[in-house]
Write an enzyme that holds these catalytic residues in place. Structure first.
Site: not given
Ligand code: ADP
Length: 852
Positions: A378, A694, A737
């Site tokens: 997201t 699996s 995994k």
């Molecule tokens: P998803 O949509 O995959 O469930 P989100 O985008 O809501 O995950 O991410 C959750 C939190 O983790 C957010 O605050 C996001 O900014 C942070 N986050 C996840 N991956 C990264 C990354 N690679 N770099 C910086 N922040 C990250």
């Protein structure tokens, strides 16, 4: 009544009867008239023979006989075409009319019956018998007369075609027969009915008949009157309302107030003019507005139409944000907000580059970000919008089962609204936002339609320029929207949908990556959000590792961020209440701030178990460790499944079972063991594997262990599908995994030989720390996994205690029945913890033999 020619009647005498009592007269056929005695009526005569008859009678001052035709259409009726009873009548002076016909007033005298024809040319001449009617008066006749008069009075009052005079006339007639004839001549009756009355000689009978006819007439008149009254009422009400409204308007004008409803309509009209809608939509809006104008302001539909117009007006139809296609800038924005994720970032930059070169030729790709929760899907979407300078909106499709949730309800439903897509676009305010459709793998469907089919239309560039929402009723152009979908796994996505998507994988993070993300992004953001940026607070690395290992159990960083936020909140409170606090967040501080660790490493069985194998599975949350339990019970050779085994996994278990049976001899299992025992396969709480095959080799291993009594090395992770002949087939999700096994503390894993290629993607650190053994046959798996049996299995008396092959001293606390799981010291949250804990004492595990 003074009518010209009328006095002439009186000079004409009734014809004298001959010796047989018959009279001889000229005859005039009446196409549509029955003349009663005493009645005066004008006749219009056109037919030659009738005119001749009239003139002959006139010349001799004689009466004429008028008889009704049976069929009015006959132009030259013969005697057969006439009724046999007619009326002798006297005629006044004939008058020539401008159209050449002759008009004459006639007066009925008496009823006559035609007896014979004397001549037919130049006019018909006949002999007829005058009919007399009984004249004696009875009480019954009087009563009847009065009743008929009352009815007639009512009819006259209700029927505007009956004059008051006719009632007065009737009132003054004493003779019942005459009265009946008079009323009959005023009523609107068919010719047959009239003739029928003429032929009724008995005056009482005639009056009876008239009373029936009057009753019927009255009924019709009353109904008519009721209807008229209703119509009148409606008209009056409408007029009243209009009148009041006009008055109100006048009063408001007088007071300097403006009619609110009118003002609202004016507003709406102005907004429609300025909304820049497509032609079709504008037409629709104008049409609805004119409907609104016709309605009284309190009508229930007013609210419905107003809401509808609001939707049309507030949806973006043409407003567009301009794309920023500066690649360097985009790269900067993406890097500034996200650690790693090189594939996703590259794909976005490529997209921007192509847009820059080919402008509008290229269709927006529909990206699908797939990966466990908290891996930045997201937030990367949000950054893409930022980099492009577009609005960002998202809508979650998880659990949507009803197509109407996506496409909206028709306006005929009470409280109808547009579907989620249109609602979200209204929020976006532009026609080209980055639109994230979350959790497309969680779309359901039921009898209310298949939401996935609506999604297909939305994501199809061929169709989505005229997307139809049930509420909106006008097509909406989605083609400028940049859609990004997200999912945890691809399996549940229908192939037709998956086909349209460009999949970009988001993998779980290893500990080191999580640390970097925390340091660069999560901690600064949380400190900022909690107003602690300038407090020089430092999270020690060890504290972060403790949070990762003991307070969270996840592939992504969502809970990790939440725990960091928790720490920040506690710190903020201390700062605000001026309590003392340490600037360093250490592992010790954590237990104060976060309470006891949630995923405590509990020391569990330190030896291997019979019938218990450790698999790794690909789940919604990334990868997870999955313990498979198999137990033998006395029975008849049935298999029971409990826990989270889906259909595919049950089939996988059946295949594993067949393999085990086929290998019985090799493992010294008596064939009777299969018939006399039931086999129970159980997946304890915790990991919920996705439907997938699996777990084949894990299941077969646990089964063989249970059948042979040989313990399984619980600290070696397994994944792979099995064929009936014992071949090990490759499986998906290797990277997740491996990471899950690593996260759980496992350091050895068996992988299908054909999965070698997938290992390239695995982070170096994990490869360095984990030992992989590739297998292609089940026999190799068993060679590694099964320890030698210490005692023979006794499935029928499962109370025997069992010893670990690695320990010589049996301890009562760890003694187990063959094939059972430990009943105490269960993991706190997930079976993975049990494995993780067991690994702490892994030293005793034999090293895997080198595999070529
Ligand atoms: P998803 O949509 O995959 O469930 P989100 O985008 O809501 O995950 O991410 C959750 C939190 O983790 C957010 O605050 C996001 O900014 C942070 N986050 C996840 N991956 C990264 C990354 N690679 N770099 C910086 N922040 C990250």
């Amino acid at each position: 009544m003074q009518v010209p020619g009328m006095n002439d009647f009186y000079s004409v005498h009734n014809a004298d009867p001959d010796k047989d009592g018959l009279i001889e007269c000229a005859l005039i056929p009446f196409p549509e008239l029955v003349l009663y005695p005493n009645m005066v009526t004008p006749l219009f005569i056109g037919r030659e023979r009738s005119v001749a008859a009239l003139l002959a009678a006139q010349a001799h001052n004689e009466t004429v006989i008028g008889v009704a035709q049976r069929n009015a259409a006959q132009t030259e009726p013969t005697i057969k075409d006439l009724f046999s009873i007619g009326t002798e009548m006297a005629m006044g002076r004939p008058m020539r009319m401008p159209d050449g016909s002759t008009s004459v007033l006639v007066q009925g005298r008496r009823r006559v019956e035609i007896v014979k024809v004397i001549q037919t040319v130049p006019y018909i001449r006949i002999k007829a018998r005058p009919l007399t009617e009984p004249t004696e008066r009875s009480r019954e006749a009087d009563a009847l007369r009065r009743a008929v008069l009352t009815l007639f009075d009512k009819c006259v009052q209700l029927n505007p075609n009956l004059s008051e005079e006719s009632y007065i006339y009737a009132m003054n007639i004493d003779e019942p027969g005459w009265l009946a004839d008079l009323i009959a001549s005023t009523l609107d009756l068919k010719i047959d009915e009239r003739q029928n009355l003429l032929e009724m000689l008995d005056p009482i009978e005639r009056l009876h008949r008239i009373s029936v006819l009057l009753g019927r007439e009255l009924e019709v008149l009353e109904i008519e009157e009721q209807i008229n009254a209703q119509v009148q009422q409606e008209v009056n009400r409408g007029q009243r309302e209009m009148y009041l409204r006009e008055q109100m308007r006048a009063i408001q004008n007088e007071l300097g107030e403006i009619d609110i409803f009118q003002q609202e309509i004016n507003d709406l009209r102005e907004r429609i003019d300025q909304a820049n809608m497509p032609r079709e939509v504008q037409d629709k809006a104008v049409k609805e507005l004119s409907r609104l104008m016709m309605m009284p302001s309190m009508a229930p539909e007013v609210g419905i139409i107003r809401t509808y117009l609001d939707w049309l007006l507030e949806l973006p139809w043409s407003k567009m944000s301009e794309d920023n296609l500066d690649i360097d800038n985009a790269a900067k924005v993406l890097d500034a907000e996200h650690f790693g994720l090189p594939k996703a970032k590259d794909r976005i930059l490529e997209h921007i580059a192509v847009r820059k070169l080919a402008a509008d030729k290229m269709r927006s790709p529909i990206l699908c970000f797939v990966g466990p929760p908290g891996t930045g899907k997201t937030s990367l979407g949000r950054s893409i919008a930022k980099a492009l300078g577009r609005e960002f909106v998202r809508v979650s499709l998880g659990g949507v089962r009803d197509e109407a949730e996506i496409r909206g309800h028709r306006r005929t439903y009470i409280g109808a609204l547009p579907g989620r897509i249109i609602q979200t676009l209204r929020r976006a305010g532009t026609v080209n936002p980055v639109f994230m459709l979350d959790e497309i793998d969680k779309l359901g469907h039921d009898f209310r339609g298949d939401p996935a089919s609506a999604l297909l239309e939305i994501l199809d560039p061929e169709q989505n320029n005229a997307y139809s929402d049930h509420y909106l009723e006008v097509p909406y152009d989605l083609s400028k929207v940049m859609f990004i979908t997200t999912a945890n796994t691809l399996d549940p996505i229908p192939p037709a949908l998956l086909d349209r998507l460009e999949v970009i994988e988001f993998n779980g993070y290893i500990e080191e990556e999580k640390l970097s993300i925390a340091e660069k992004f999560l901690i600064p953001r949380q400190l900022e959000e909690h107003g602690l940026s300038n407090k020089r607070i430092v999270f020690e690395e060890q504290a972060l590792r403790t949070i990762i290992r003991e307070y969270t159990y996840e592939a992504g960083v969502r809970n990790f961020e939440r725990e960091i936020a928790n720490v920040c909140r506690k710190l903020a409170r201390k700062v605000a209440s001026k309590e003392k606090y340490s600037r360093k967040v250490t592992p010790e501080v954590l237990s104060e701030f976060l309470g006891p660790a949630q995923f405590l490493q509990e020391r569990l069985e330190d030896k291997d178990q019979v019938g218990l194998a450790t698999g790794v599975a690909y789940t919604d949350g990334g990868g997870d460790v999955m313990v498979v339990e198999v137990m033998l019970l006395p029975g008849k050779g049935n298999i029971t499944f409990t826990g989270q085994l889906g259909d595919v996994m049950q089939e996988s278990a059946q295949a594993a079972y067949s393999y085990v049976r086929s290998q019985a001899k090799m493992f010294d299992i008596k064939p009777s063991a299969f018939d006399k025992n039931d086999i129970h396969v159980h997946l304890p709480e915790g990991a919920i594997p996705k439907e997938g095959p699996s777990a084949g080799i894990t299941l077969a291993t646990a089964m063989l262990s249970a059948m042979t009594g040989r313990p399984v090395h619980g600290k070696i992770a397994l994944t792979g599908e099995i064929t009936l002949r014992g071949k090990v087939l490759p499986v998906g999700g290797i990277k997740e995994k491996m990471m899950a096994a690593h996260r759980a503390g496992l350091r050895k894993i068996l992988l299908p030989d054909r999965n070698r290629k997938d290992v390239v993607e695995i982070p170096r650190k994990i490869l360095d720390e984990m030992e992989i053994r590739y297998v292609s046959e089940m026999s190799e798996v068993l060679e590694v996994m099964l320890a030698p049996a210490v005692t023979k299995p006794k499935p029928k008396s499962p109370s025997r205690s069992k010893r670990s092959p690695n320990k010589t001293k049996p301890s009562t606390s760890t003694a187990r029945r063959p094939g059972t799981t430990p009943s105490t010291k269960r993991p706190v949250k997930t079976p993975a913890v049990r494995v993780q804990a067991a690994i702490a004492t892994l030293e005793g595990l034999p090293s895997l033999p080198e595999n070529s």
